[in-house]
Design an enzyme around this catalytic site. Sequence first.
Site, PDB file in Angstrom:
ATOM      1  N   HIS A  23      -4.081  -0.396  -3.947  1.00  0.00           N
ATOM      2  CA  HIS A  23      -4.823   0.596  -3.161  1.00  0.00           C
ATOM      3  C   HIS A  23      -4.628   0.418  -1.657  1.00  0.00           C
ATOM      4  O   HIS A  23      -4.862   1.366  -0.899  1.00  0.00           O
ATOM      5  CB  HIS A  23      -6.316   0.517  -3.494  1.00  0.00           C
ATOM      6  N   HIS A  48      -2.155   7.600  -5.070  1.00  0.00           N
ATOM      7  CA  HIS A  48      -1.214   7.058  -6.051  1.00  0.00           C
ATOM      8  C   HIS A  48      -1.204   7.878  -7.339  1.00  0.00           C
ATOM      9  O   HIS A  48      -0.242   7.808  -8.113  1.00  0.00           O
ATOM     10  CB  HIS A  48      -1.559   5.602  -6.366  1.00  0.00           C
TER      11      HIS A  48
END
Length: 986
Positions: A148, A164
């Site tokens: 992240h 993502h």
Amino acid sequence: MDSDRKRQLLTLRENPDVQELIASEIEKDRKRRKLQPFNSGSPLLQENFTPNCPVHGLMHLPGFVKMVVDTALFQRMRHIKQLGVCSLVFPGAKHDRFFHSIGTAHLAYNLMKDLRSNQPELCISDRDMVCVVLAALMHDLGHPAYSHMFETFMASIGHTSWTHEQASIVLVKEVLKTVNLPLLTKDGEGDDEQFIVELIDPPKKDLNTFLNLGTLKEHWPSLMKGRPVQKAYMYEIVSNFRSGIDVDKMDYFRRDAYFLGIARQFDHYRYLKSLVVIEDHHGITTLSPPEKLKDDIRENLCELRKTLHRTAYQHKTVKKLESHMVDILKLMDKTIRVTGKSGKKMSISEAALSCDTVAYAKLTDMFVETRLLENEIPELHEACEAYAKHFLERKLMRNVMTWEVPTEQEEPGFNMPDVQSFVEETLKLSSRQVPRCELICVESKLHYGMGSEDPIKKVVFHDKEGKPRLFDVDYDANPLRRKLFLFWNPQSIDDPLHMNTHERLHHAATQHAASCGTAEVVSTPASPVKSRRPSLSNGEPQEPSSEKPPAPAPVPATPEVGFFAVRDMSKRKASDCFVCSLRARRTRSFLSEAWPWAVFEDLRMPASQVSGEMEPLAAELAAVVTMRSRRHVGVKHMPPCPWMCITEAKAPRRTDVHETVKQLKALLLTEELDPGVLSDALKGLAQLQHLDNEFLEASAKQLAMFTRQVQGTLARRKLEESEGEEVHDLMVGRDPTEVVSTAAAAMAALQYRSDHFMEAVHELVSEQAATFTFGGLANVLWSCAILESKPELSDLVAAAAVQLPEPLPADLVRMAWAFARLGKRDPSFIEMLKRQVEVIPRLDSFLLPDLAWALLKLQATDDAVLQKLQDQAGRVSKLDGMDWMTLILALRRANQADAAQTDGLLSRCAAQMTGKLPQQADSSILALDWLLQSVNAPEDAGRLRDAVATQVAGRRLDNSNLEKMFSDEGLCLRLPASESTLFATI
């Protein structure tokens, strides 16, 4: 079918025997389905993939899972850590996305099997099973390097909308093309590939909008193409659009806690086994746990998420490392090129934006770290140096403040400041300026997964009868807590000019936080400077020697006497605080500047409040302070300072403080000590008024040499910085200009004048005034005023002071007093002084008399300043007789027309001082006597007049020449106590 036939069937169905037979057959079919394996006819559906997991144990998964696992795009997740740089703080957290994805697929597979067995009416097909398991298996396929944190990097360069999940969808489609599973089709039941994509990244915002409006059932065909609304519950398994409680979180909560060493778990096995599919109040199918699990979900799942974020994911050191890695990735993005499809070269960010399956697949932790460790690319040298500094040598940015932001319930109407504006306002309030790029503010949100919303309110529970139930109100909920991290990332951590910067930044940040509307700022103080490992001249760390080290030389058992180790004084513990004098209120300004996180509402510490071995020392110090606090009046005599040195609690007990100081002086005379230690020792001796010419002469010589060394080093630094060469530090742990200025003030307080030392200080200020802080300049000018030395220095100090940011009130008053004592009226300083006086929200009571006298002496009491002084004077308290005399007479002579203000202050003085006269020093009694003779006292001051007369007679004080003692040519006051008062604020 004709109507007669229908009538016969309905009559037969109402027969109790027929109903019992139907129920029996349904139960037999249910049991048969439970014992039957999941479509064992196809090899891809047989459970022949059995990896062993440290969290879930032996996992039985169908064969198509192994087909996906054995692809290159899935195997790349072996090189992506689950928690990114968190493993550098928690060494056990080295697990990767690879096994987390398999564990998530295991939970989803078992849940689908249980639902299919327990509720055959759901009609769960093999295609449904395959799609849900594949979505759980590949949901994190698009994670790049450092998980992240890469999204933070993309946002920092302007790509805030990139996630993502976007990359996951592209890679999922690529993997499905590679494996080419025959089970996946597209027909009237649904589009399987689209179903997998929607399971991974459903349009949660739109789904929740229509769900709250009660129209989701009507809008479902336009939103979701994978499966009809009857199978809406499947969209809550991998990425739950309704409450956020899904198998993804259940796996990584359990897995992360295991590898982090956090002994807190949620029993996901019980939760998943208890789930049933029911319809909510709008007819939408949903996964429903029993209502008895509500508290378990709250305490062991929702709170576990907050615990993981608070303890590990958003740990302050993790945030520091992430900020450093983001800066490194920015440098790499400018130089590194990744090869994509058809040999196209692109940067790291371009590979992420384009989702090139060849280039993006290379972005792993190993890809980044290998290039940084090899350091073989010349263009990447700056990034490699930063990686070595921050990650290998662990020279991290400094934590200025960690602010526990209050919630709406704690402080209604509180507005959370923007991180950018918080940094800018902190810089405005800071007395030490740093470049804007060096301050980094990070907001940390600790919640249940849905921000300020409570996921428990979104879950549709069921009661014992299987009916849906919602919990609209839960008083145990605490869904959102926020923290604000303020980091300082200087170019050189050990630069001596930065020694007090992070404390000043913390003080400014705390002030700004308090101005945001919080009643009490709960924050963590700035971290202290850590010592570095010794190194050789080439920068390599020293190898430990195999030889036995020599025995250390004996050191005299002398306790440390200093001022720079105060802890939280509010704890009142011998292990956490230091014993102060009974008149420690005078130190509040100094302590608040050096340790702004400490609590100083009352520093009086009787011996009865100090535990254990501290009692004898506390009683002894109290006796010494009581003796030393008696002020003697005299024009040339320097009275003792009103507070004594702070002695470390862990030091050995001494029955004679004077003997301790004698041993300390002997130690200083026989060894050449660090200038910082020598400055502290001088300050302690000044408080005790231990005058020793031999010791002071030796100290002055050493400090003069150090001052000239500081002057040469700062000049050389300026030259080296202009030539781009490396700057070598003069001393580690202290600001050298602060050491010099403090030593000058201490010698002035001791009434010791060293022309050699003062000449060195004068030259240093003349050439390097810009390197001094406002407090340092105030100390130097104060020493010149006391010793009547170098009055021409005032012009240089004024020119430098007006260029500095807003000073602390104590520094401002001390400098104003010095200008008044020297008789220097610099117009630029006076304008700055009046401007600062008007904006000070509230001045400490013990500073107000000296400020009033200085303004009167400098002729700076215009209407606005005078009104401000009068407003401040209306709130004063805890002053002694000398302070009351100074304040009242200064205001009276500044505004001859306003006698009502003076009467009000006299009434307040009488109310506070009448019963405290026996504890006042002789000078305070004489000062009150002169005050009552100089003004027309109101009637309510009669008791004070009688009490003062009683004290003068009882102590046999000579009050025959008070006018000469307390006046200066009948125009302004002579303050024999101001020198000691102001020295207490240094």
